[in-house]
Design an enzyme around this catalytic site. Structure first.
Site, PDB file in Angstrom:
ATOM      1  N   HIS A 144       3.952  -7.582  -2.482  1.00 28.02           N
ATOM      2  CA  HIS A 144       4.906  -6.926  -1.384  1.00 28.02           C
ATOM      3  C   HIS A 144       6.101  -7.702  -1.353  1.00 28.02           C
ATOM      4  CE1 HIS A 144       5.925  -6.365   2.864  1.00 28.02           C
ATOM      5  NE2 HIS A 144       5.238  -5.369   2.797  1.00 28.02           N
ATOM      6  N   GLN A 224      -3.074  -7.977   4.101  1.00 30.69           N
ATOM      7  CA  GLN A 224      -4.218  -6.951   4.094  1.00 30.69           C
ATOM      8  C   GLN A 224      -5.432  -7.569   3.993  1.00 30.69           C
ATOM      9  OE1 GLN A 224      -3.208  -4.083   4.880  1.00 30.69           O
ATOM     10  NE2 GLN A 224      -1.077  -4.010   4.807  1.00 30.69           N
ATOM     11  N   CYS A 385       6.952  -0.926   0.542  1.00 31.99           N
ATOM     12  CA  CYS A 385       7.519  -2.385   0.577  1.00 31.99           C
ATOM     13  C   CYS A 385       7.080  -2.907  -0.887  1.00 31.99           C
ATOM     14  CB  CYS A 385       7.451  -3.320   1.641  1.00 31.99           C
ATOM     15  SG  CYS A 385       8.246  -2.814   2.808  1.00 31.99           S
TER      16      CYS A 385
HETATM   17  N1  PLP Z   1       2.318  -8.433   2.874  1.00 34.17           N
HETATM   18  C1  PLP Z   1       1.655  -7.362   2.734  1.00 34.17           C
HETATM   19  C2  PLP Z   1       0.243  -7.164   1.473  1.00 34.17           C
HETATM   20  C3  PLP Z   1       1.806  -6.511   3.556  1.00 34.17           C
HETATM   21  O1  PLP Z   1       1.089  -5.264   3.606  1.00 34.17           O
HETATM   22  C4  PLP Z   1       2.950  -6.732   4.568  1.00 34.17           C
HETATM   23  C5  PLP Z   1       3.013  -5.671   5.384  1.00 34.17           C
HETATM   24  O2  PLP Z   1       2.915  -4.433   5.294  1.00 34.17           O
HETATM   25  C6  PLP Z   1       3.598  -7.850   4.650  1.00 34.17           C
HETATM   26  C7  PLP Z   1       3.220  -8.929   3.584  1.00 34.17           C
HETATM   27  C8  PLP Z   1       4.450  -8.194   5.539  1.00 34.17           C
HETATM   28  O3  PLP Z   1       3.748  -8.216   7.025  1.00 34.17           O
HETATM   29  P1  PLP Z   1       4.607  -8.552   8.159  1.00 34.17           P
HETATM   30  O4  PLP Z   1       5.557  -7.411   8.280  1.00 34.17           O
HETATM   31  O5  PLP Z   1       3.700  -8.262   9.326  1.00 34.17           O
HETATM   32  O6  PLP Z   1       5.430  -9.825   8.257  1.00 34.17           O
END
Ligand code: PLP
Length: 427
Positions: A144, A224, A385
């Site tokens: 991500h 996740q 993302c």
């Molecule tokens: N990492 C993964 C695999 C995600 O799915 C997400 C959010 O969709 C994030 C990081 C970022 O999480 P947050 O927006 O809650 O900081």
């Protein structure tokens, strides 16, 4: 204690085979989520966007309301009754998270805003300590953006380089390729537990062992992972593990960074202000002990309490059966979507979790999402993302249905019926 699969191979097996799915009463679970009963656009809501954010059980909302109604005060610095109560509740939530992750000490749990902030914290403190000119930070192709950009910023700052371990076309991380990329200049490995775009579950224990054998610490993006698979940090032996409250049935604005005590002790603070200090003069500041050294300013007390309530709620369920329910639903959805002509699932790693990403004919994912929305079916469309991953797969975007503990077969059927409508309109 939860079990973790011991993965001798790259492919992860289904976790919960031995549990009868009927041990889990999904209708009872759904009653804890009033929002699931509301209509949307005149239709029954079918919420298939839990990877973006989960819905919140009323127990979480009530715990937060109770905190504001009965216990609200600032923490740590007050001598009065309410401040003591608020501090107890906030620190109780930290202990709750410790138990959830099976961390050794509550001081290894740092409250942050979410996974993104947790990963930035590690990059800007631990990363700066370790990474210098010519060094390398190793990531995987399925990360991500929040497990890419902080490292990219660090590398730019330090004159270091990002190195990427590839995946195959199913979305399975190529462990031998990962291993080949761990060299003398590798200072850190960042890896997601579960891919938000593909659902791939990475064999973390094996990855951590590979990295540690070469002295490389491992930072896990558990955004996740924590909601869908066991996240036992002592069993995994990872150095850091980050997750977000809002993706695990808790509130937004709260998340967790687990770090091994020896790392947290050695790391400099990253934000300065109240609560992270022991004493301040204009000449010199001495810092508080961990985890407070990393929690500058008034923390999100209500958020932490809400997260604690979410973990209480989740772990009061028959966990093995709940996991089995999600696995069964994923298998049902995979089968149902595979039968739709012209639809191609993106991400078919064995043993994957909770995510059904797909492309459908040459229909734009946003069109798919818009038509489904009119049917009350909420999914997400776009690059999730994970633009480098989309580039690797040769696509711009996918449509993604993602599952939560409250989803049902009937909702998968509604998705399929909606997709047939999409076909009639566009194909
Ligand atoms: N990492 C993964 C695999 C995600 O799915 C997400 C959010 O969709 C994030 C990081 C970022 O999480 P947050 O927006 O809650 O900081």
């Amino acid at each position: 204690m939860r079990v973790h699969p011991s993965p001798p191979e790259a492919d992860v097996v289904t976790l919960h085979e031995s549990v009868p799915p009927d041990a889990f009463d999904v209708e009872r679970v759904r009653r804890d989520f009033p929002i699931l009963a509301r209509p949307v656009r005149g239709k029954k809501l079918v919420y298939l966007d839990s990877a973006a954010t989960t819905q919140k059980p009323r127990q979480v909302v009530e715990a937060m309301a109770r905190y504001f109604d009965q216990e609200n005060a600032n923490v740590h610095r007050g001598v009065h009754f309410l401040s003591e109560r608020a501090t107890e509740a906030y620190e109780g939530a930290r202990e709750r998270v410790r138990k959830f992750l099976n961390a050794r000490h509550a001081s290894e749990i740092v409250f942050v805003r979410g996974t993104t902030e947790a990963l930035n914290l590690v990059a800007f403190t631990f990363g700066r300590l370790r990474v210098g000119v010519g060094d390398e930070v190793l990531l995987t192709a399925m990360e991500h953006h929040s497990n890419i950009v902080p490292w990219q910023m660090l590398c730019a700052d330090r004159g270091a380089k990002l190195v990427v371990a590839p995946i195959d076309d199913r979305g399975v991380l190529l462990l031998d390729e990962l291993e080949k990329r761990i060299g003398p200049r590798t200072k850190l490995l960042g890896v997601t537990h579960v891919s938000n775009a593909l659902g791939t579950v990475n064999p973390l224990k094996q990855i951590v062992a590979l990295a540690h054998a070469r002295g490389v610490p491992v930072v896990v993006d558990g955004a996740q992972g924590a909601p869908h698979v066991p996240a036992d940090v002592r069993d995994l032996d990872c150095d850091f593990y980050a997750f977000s409250g809002h993706k695990i049935y808790g509130p937004t604005g709260i998340g967790v960074l687990y770090g091994k005590a020896e790392h947290l002790e050695a790391m400099p603070p990253w934000q300065g202000g109240g609560d992270m200090i022991l004493s301040v003069s204009f000449e010199k500041t001495t810092y508080n002990r961990v985890p407070y050294k990393f929690e500058a300013g008034t923390p999100n007390m209500a958020g932490a309490i809400g997260l604690g309530a979410a973990l209480d709620w989740l772990e009061a369920l028959p966990r093995e059966a709940a996991w089995a329910h999600e696995d069964e639903l994923l298998a049902y959805g995979t089968e149902a979507l595979s039968r739709i002509r012209g639809l191609r699932l993106v991400g078919t790693a064995p043993g994957k979790a909770a995510v059904l990403s797909f492309v459908f004919e040459d229909i734009h994912p946003h069109d798919i999402g818009t038509v489904l929305d009119r049917e009350g079916v909420a999914i997400r469309t776009g690059h999730h993302c994970a633009q480098p991953l989309m580039q690797r797969l040769g696509i711009a975007a996918t449509a993604r249905a993602s599952l939560g503990i409250y989803n049902t077969r009937g909702e998968i059927d509604a998705l399929v019926a909606g997709l047939e409508k999409v076909r009639r309109m566009f194909a």
